[in-house]
Scaffold this motif. Structure first.
Motif, PDB file in Angstrom:
ATOM      1  N   PRO A 126     -29.031 -60.584 -40.702  1.00  0.00           N
ATOM      2  CA  PRO A 126     -29.416 -60.974 -39.356  1.00  0.00           C
ATOM      3  C   PRO A 126     -29.368 -62.225 -38.547  1.00  0.00           C
ATOM      4  N   GLU A 127     -29.024 -62.319 -37.383  1.00  0.00           N
ATOM      5  CA  GLU A 127     -29.081 -63.465 -36.640  1.00  0.00           C
ATOM      6  C   GLU A 127     -30.824 -63.731 -36.199  1.00  0.00           C
TER       7      GLU A 127
ATOM      8  N   HIS B  30     -34.077 -54.007 -34.557  1.00  0.00           N
ATOM      9  CA  HIS B  30     -34.213 -52.738 -33.744  1.00  0.00           C
ATOM     10  C   HIS B  30     -33.708 -51.489 -34.713  1.00  0.00           C
TER      11      HIS B  30
ATOM     12  N   GLY C  75     -30.834 -49.896 -34.618  1.00  0.00           N
ATOM     13  CA  GLY C  75     -29.707 -50.012 -35.163  1.00  0.00           C
ATOM     14  C   GLY C  75     -29.516 -50.947 -36.420  1.00  0.00           C
ATOM     15  N   HIS C  76     -30.395 -51.999 -36.335  1.00  0.00           N
ATOM     16  CA  HIS C  76     -30.438 -52.770 -37.516  1.00  0.00           C
ATOM     17  C   HIS C  76     -30.864 -51.912 -38.877  1.00  0.00           C
TER      18      HIS C  76
ATOM     19  N   THR D 272     -20.285 -54.056 -38.635  1.00  0.00           N
ATOM     20  CA  THR D 272     -19.919 -53.139 -37.325  1.00  0.00           C
ATOM     21  C   THR D 272     -18.587 -53.338 -36.813  1.00  0.00           C
TER      22      THR D 272
ATOM     23  N   ARG E  54     -21.565 -48.687 -35.294  1.00  0.00           N
ATOM     24  CA  ARG E  54     -22.811 -48.828 -34.875  1.00  0.00           C
ATOM     25  C   ARG E  54     -23.663 -47.823 -34.387  1.00  0.00           C
ATOM     26  N   LEU E  55     -24.857 -47.821 -34.337  1.00  0.00           N
ATOM     27  CA  LEU E  55     -25.562 -46.747 -34.312  1.00  0.00           C
ATOM     28  C   LEU E  55     -26.070 -46.841 -32.615  1.00  0.00           C
TER      29      LEU E  55
ATOM     30  N   SER F 277     -29.779 -53.932 -27.854  1.00  0.00           N
ATOM     31  CA  SER F 277     -29.011 -55.510 -27.949  1.00  0.00           C
ATOM     32  C   SER F 277     -30.089 -56.278 -27.835  1.00  0.00           C
ATOM     33  N   LYS F 278     -30.206 -57.367 -28.734  1.00  0.00           N
ATOM     34  CA  LYS F 278     -31.311 -58.022 -29.034  1.00  0.00           C
ATOM     35  C   LYS F 278     -31.639 -58.923 -27.522  1.00  0.00           C
TER      36      LYS F 278
HETATM   37  P1  ATP Z   1     -27.587 -57.092 -31.268  1.00  0.00           P
HETATM   38  O1  ATP Z   1     -26.176 -56.923 -30.592  1.00  0.00           O
HETATM   39  O2  ATP Z   1     -28.342 -56.162 -30.871  1.00  0.00           O
HETATM   40  O3  ATP Z   1     -27.896 -58.436 -30.894  1.00  0.00           O
HETATM   41  P2  ATP Z   1     -26.455 -58.185 -33.634  1.00  0.00           P
HETATM   42  O4  ATP Z   1     -24.986 -57.316 -34.049  1.00  0.00           O
HETATM   43  O5  ATP Z   1     -26.043 -59.290 -32.664  1.00  0.00           O
HETATM   44  O6  ATP Z   1     -27.079 -56.994 -32.739  1.00  0.00           O
HETATM   45  P3  ATP Z   1     -27.384 -59.265 -35.813  1.00  0.00           P
HETATM   46  O7  ATP Z   1     -28.582 -60.053 -36.104  1.00  0.00           O
HETATM   47  O8  ATP Z   1     -26.079 -59.893 -35.991  1.00  0.00           O
HETATM   48  O9  ATP Z   1     -27.305 -58.490 -34.629  1.00  0.00           O
HETATM   49  O10 ATP Z   1     -27.124 -57.939 -36.834  1.00  0.00           O
HETATM   50  C1  ATP Z   1     -27.254 -57.988 -38.144  1.00  0.00           C
HETATM   51  C2  ATP Z   1     -26.558 -56.858 -38.888  1.00  0.00           C
HETATM   52  O11 ATP Z   1     -27.164 -55.558 -38.122  1.00  0.00           O
HETATM   53  C3  ATP Z   1     -25.269 -56.905 -38.487  1.00  0.00           C
HETATM   54  O12 ATP Z   1     -24.387 -56.684 -39.897  1.00  0.00           O
HETATM   55  C4  ATP Z   1     -24.686 -55.952 -37.551  1.00  0.00           C
HETATM   56  O13 ATP Z   1     -23.693 -55.402 -37.721  1.00  0.00           O
HETATM   57  C5  ATP Z   1     -26.025 -54.925 -37.879  1.00  0.00           C
HETATM   58  N1  ATP Z   1     -26.300 -54.017 -36.539  1.00  0.00           N
HETATM   59  C6  ATP Z   1     -26.646 -54.652 -35.563  1.00  0.00           C
HETATM   60  N2  ATP Z   1     -26.793 -53.591 -34.755  1.00  0.00           N
HETATM   61  C7  ATP Z   1     -26.517 -52.660 -35.118  1.00  0.00           C
HETATM   62  C8  ATP Z   1     -26.430 -51.207 -34.685  1.00  0.00           C
HETATM   63  N3  ATP Z   1     -26.622 -50.602 -33.281  1.00  0.00           N
HETATM   64  N4  ATP Z   1     -25.919 -50.065 -35.712  1.00  0.00           N
HETATM   65  C9  ATP Z   1     -25.768 -50.585 -36.895  1.00  0.00           C
HETATM   66  N5  ATP Z   1     -25.610 -51.693 -37.178  1.00  0.00           N
HETATM   67  C10 ATP Z   1     -26.246 -52.702 -36.534  1.00  0.00           C
END
Ligand code: ATP
Ligand code: MG
Length: 565
Positions: A38-39, A45, A47-48, A235, A265-266, A274-275
């Motif tokens: 994660p960043e 959320h 999705g994570h 994703t 992604r979910l 989206s964060k």
């Molecule tokens: P967001 O778009 O919500 O900011 P992100 O992908 O930028 O999410 P990260 O912190 O980079 O957020 O995500 C950590 C991990 O979680 C990554 O491997 C990402 O692919 C996965 N991830 C993020 N959102 C989803 C989702 N909706 N479904 C499945 N995996 C997800």
């Protein structure tokens, strides 16, 4: 435990197919090592959660390891508050990472050395084009790119300039280090992508040690390789970045050769995922905080009353696919209902009380009726509920002029008070506005426990509490945060589709006395009303506050039982 080798087990999804094939081919010395990266620029959320379950779950299934790595390469958006919340959420979901939590920033020195390596090999150069020029030179899907005039700098010049970038001699944005790949490449990500940018920003871990920061696409494969990750699951939007991932792995002296695998992604209906946008909701005070129970964050769902078991079961049911799709949020609600149905103790609560005086019940008398805490699980025990001369029932459970087939209370009608007795309505009291504010009833003393000895049929059953014993509580009812299925899509600003009725706060609810001391976070089914949990933030013994996790009714159980979703 079985003796079955993991690779001989049928694969649950295409990722396991790939892992099985890698194991069969003897790759990675038989190891399986994943990571969740994660960043730390927001709260996790739902999705994570899917990604967490997939990464940790896959590693566990193969007896492998899963790292937690904070991808903290962008200093300006990141914060320790987010780091802490992410670690807490992963643990709450039921997973433990291998060893210490890791940080991409721990590798900044190695990532830098890799860049010098590329420069020395003639595979990276310092470019002085402005951002506009860079994008013009890059071309687009239809138009091939053009070499930067700085592409032919010598190794010596590049090394000198890159070191001076690092030393802080140049202004933010004035130069970048780029990979020297191919400006005619059909994949735009391969047209000499940037590897390092100048950003004189304080980093939450490395402080002011760096003024250049590596780009995600470059730092990520290196971090994976340094940790010995075997399968780097991400994703789908990174599919087009895979050639660059592989280029980095192939062109750098790294100890391991991880492999990137993308999954869909979910997406959930009525849910923003989206964060950046969730942060906007918080900053603009459109919700109370990251853990507002309407938020799709793990901390919001937790506060709402979701269990880690339900979220894991949901992730499992949704599965892992290669194509993007949107899941009905009803399936998430089904998962928590299914879990709580089995284990939440039952209780009586009245959300919108209507006073009922039982005229033929002796003043000062109290009957204690026994009620099971769960209809199907005797191991949860029973409790005694007090009954007295004045009780409250739900306003909804009475109608002065009811339609046909109304089995609840109305003038002259008889209903059952759950676990207690039968009552008949004899009179009503109205206020000056003509609203019914009190009922007069009589009870049948022979119906103690809930049924008449003469076997007369009484269809309606209401929940109730004794006015003298009940405790006042705040109850929050939630509805979807958005009124449209796809709040992030279309041309509309997502904020214009917020549901104004997503939160209803009831301050005059009455709960049975056994709930008054409910521990923060404790979950119950309020009979006929839904699943509720004592709010982990605001509920205090003596001044209870409950959140409705989910309503009782749903359209999903039949579909799920029929194997539909
Ligand atoms: P967001 O778009 O919500 O900011 P992100 O992908 O930028 O999410 P990260 O912190 O980079 O957020 O995500 C950590 C991990 O979680 C990554 O491997 C990402 O692919 C996965 N991830 C993020 N959102 C989803 C989702 N909706 N479904 C499945 N995996 C997800
Ligand atoms: Mg990201």
């Amino acid at each position: 435990m079985t003796d079955e080798k993991p690779e001989s087990r049928p694969a649950a999804n295409f990722i396991e197919d790939i892992i099985n094939a890698d194991l069969a081919a003897g790759k990675n010395g038989g190891r399986v090592h994943t990571r969740f990266p994660p960043e730390p620029n927001g709260y996790l959320h739902i999705g994570h959660a899917k990604s967490i379950c997939l990464n940790f779950g896959t590693a566990a299934k193969y007896g492998g390891k899963c790292n937690l790595r904070f991808d903290d390469t962008n200093p300006t958006a990141e914060d320790v508050e987010y780091v802490d919340s992410i670690a807490e959420d992963v643990r709450w979901l039921g997973f433990q990472w291998h060893g210490e939590a890791l940080y991409a920033s721990d590798y900044f020195q190695k990532i830098y050395e890799c860049a010098e390596h590329l420069v020395r090999e003639g595979k990276a150069y310092v470019c002085d084009l402005t951002a506009e020029q860079t994008s013009e030179y890059r071309g687009n899907f239809y138009k091939s790119g053009k070499d930067s005039p700085f592409r032919s700098r010598t190794v010596e010049e590049n090394l000198d300039l890159f070191r001076r970038m690092r030393a802080g001699e140049f202004a933010d944005g004035s130069r970048v280090l780029r990979a020297k790949i191919d400006m005619q490449h059909p994949n735009l990500n391969m047209r000499d992508p940037p590897l390092y940018r100048i950003k004189k920003a304080h980093h939450h871990r490395t402080g002011d040690a760096w003024c250049i920061y590596p780009m995600y696409d470059y730092a990520h494969p290196i971090s994976d390789a340094l940790e010995g990750i075997t399968h780097s699951i991400c994703t789908l939007e990174f599919e087009d970045h895979r050639p660059l991932y592989d280029w980095c792995i192939q062109n750098l002296p790294l100890p391991y050769q991880p492999r990137q695998i993308e999954f869909a992604r979910l997406n959930l209906t009525y849910t923003l995922m989206s964060k950046r946008r969730l942060l906007q909701l918080v900053n603009e005070k459109l919700v109370s905080s990251w853990n507002d129970p309407r938020m799709p964050t793990l901390s919001g769902l937790r506060r709402r009353g979701y269990t880690p078991e339900a979220i894991r079961a949901f992730a499992e049911r949704v599965g892992v696919a290669k194509n993007d799709s949107t899941v009905d949020v009803g399936l998430l609600e089904f998962a928590i209902r299914e879990d709580l149905e089995k284990r939440a103790p039952r209780a009586l609560a009245v959300l919108r009380p209507l006073k009922v005086a039982i005229d033929n019940y002796p003043e000062g008398q109290v009957d204690w009726f026994e009620a099971p805490n769960h209809p199907d699980d005797p191991s949860l025990g029973t409790r005694k509920i007090p009954f007295s001369k004045v009780v409250y029932i739900e306003q909804d459970d009475f109608m002065e002029n009811p339609p046909k087939k109304w089995f609840r209370l109305s003038p002259g009608a008889e209903i059952r008070l759950r676990y207690a007795c039968l009552i008949r309505c004899t009179d009503i009291v109205k206020n000056d506005k003509g609203e019914v504010v009190e009922l007069h009833c009589t009870w049948d003393p022979a119906s103690r426990g809930g049924d008449a000895p003469d076997g007369r049929r009484v269809k309606g059953t209401s929940h109730w509490v004794s006015a003298a014993h009940a405790v006042k509580a705040t109850v929050r009812l939630y509805d979807r945060l958005f009124t449209v299925e796809n709040p992030g899509g279309g041309d509309k600003d997502f904020r214009s589709t917020l549901n104004p009725a997503s939160l209803e706060t009831l301050t005059d609810a009455r709960i049975e006395p056994s709930l008054a001391e409910a521990a923060p976070g404790a979950r119950f089914q309020f009979e006929r009303l839904g699943y509720f949990c004592a709010d982990a933030v605001d509920s205090k013994p003596g001044t209870p506050a409950f959140n409705r996790t989910v309503q009782l009714k749903d359209g999903w159980s039949k579909l799920v039982k029929a194997g539909k979703p």
